[in-house]
Design a protein around this motif. Structure first.
Motif: not given
Length: 245
Positions: A6-9, A14-15, A20-28, A197-198
């Motif tokens: 569960x923690x790995x997932x 989250x990464x 995506x958020x740090x790159x300025x992308x919209x989460x939606x 892969x995840x």
């Protein structure tokens, strides 16, 4: 419960959202139900086409190991074999009949019962060894089913992206809608790569490791029961089993 799964997932997903958020992308934009359907459902459907119903059911049963893993304590098994060996040497092999119910492992129970029933020790060893390999092969078939799901996912992701681009091209007269549509279209590719892969491949690898542990555990039991059946000295038997780690 295996909280590492569960923690790995959570860390993996989250990464992706954090990047995506740090790159300025919209989460939606990363949340797209049609993309999830074509990747997850499509991958499972393609895998079912190449498999049997039994393969799918066995894979579903084995999948629970990712959250509720089996326990294969080699040290405990080695101590148990030592106890049974000492009892058989002091009393008799038949005296171990009272200990069968306490083993708590179906493979160990069958092995010890066959020894008590007077099976030839060498034939017993070969039959148990073949059974352990068959168990391992059955588990691997289930793992191969899961790996096939992961193998199809990236391709289905590309198909989803192509489908999204086709829909986006319908909005050529609206540049804003076209740009949004293209962005959403490539989410399918992200889903395909991420699902494979995840999620799928890491879980398949974890299940494969558990299968290796199970085979090693069963091999220890085979050597232990065979040693008891031929009357091997408990100390010598324990020394031979000390190599299992």
């Amino acid at each position: 419960m295996d909280f590492l799964t569960i923690g790995g997932l959570l860390v993996a997903f989250c990464s992706v959202f954090l990047a995506n958020w740090l790159g300025g992308g919209e989460v939606i934009l990363l949340l797209n139900l049609p993309s999830a359907i074509i990747v997850i459902v499509g991958s499972m459907g393609a895998t079912l086409m190449q498999s049997r119903v039994k393969d799918a059911l066995d894979a579903a049963k084995l999948l629970k190991w990712s959250l509720f893993p089996p326990s294969y304590d080699l040290q405990k098994a080695r101590l148990l074999v030592g106890t049974l060996s000492n009892k058989a040497r002091r009393l008799s092999l038949v005296s171990l009949d009272a200990d069968i119910a306490a083993l708590g492992n179906s493979f160990a129970t069958r092995a010890l019962q066959m020894a008590i029933d007077g099976a030839d020790p060498d034939m017993l060893y070969e039959r148990l060894h073949d059974e352990a390999i068959r168990i391992r092969d059955k588990r691997q078939s289930s793992i191969s089913f899961l790996e096939s799901v992961g193998g199809y996912a990236p391709t289905l992701g590309i198909m989803g992206s192509v489908l999204g681009l086709i829909q986006a091209m319908a909005n050529l007269d609206s540049p804003e809608a076209l740009g949004h549509g293209i962005a959403v279209a490539f989410v399918s590719t992200l889903y395909g790569q991420g699902f494979a892969n995840l999620v799928v491949f890491p879980i398949a690898k974890k299940l494969s490791n558990y299968c290796d542990q199970e085979l090693l555990y069963n091999q220890l039991l085979i050597d232990g029961v065979h040693g008891i059946a031929i009357g091997k000295h408990p100390q010598r038997l324990d020394l031979e089993l000390s190599g299992y780690e």
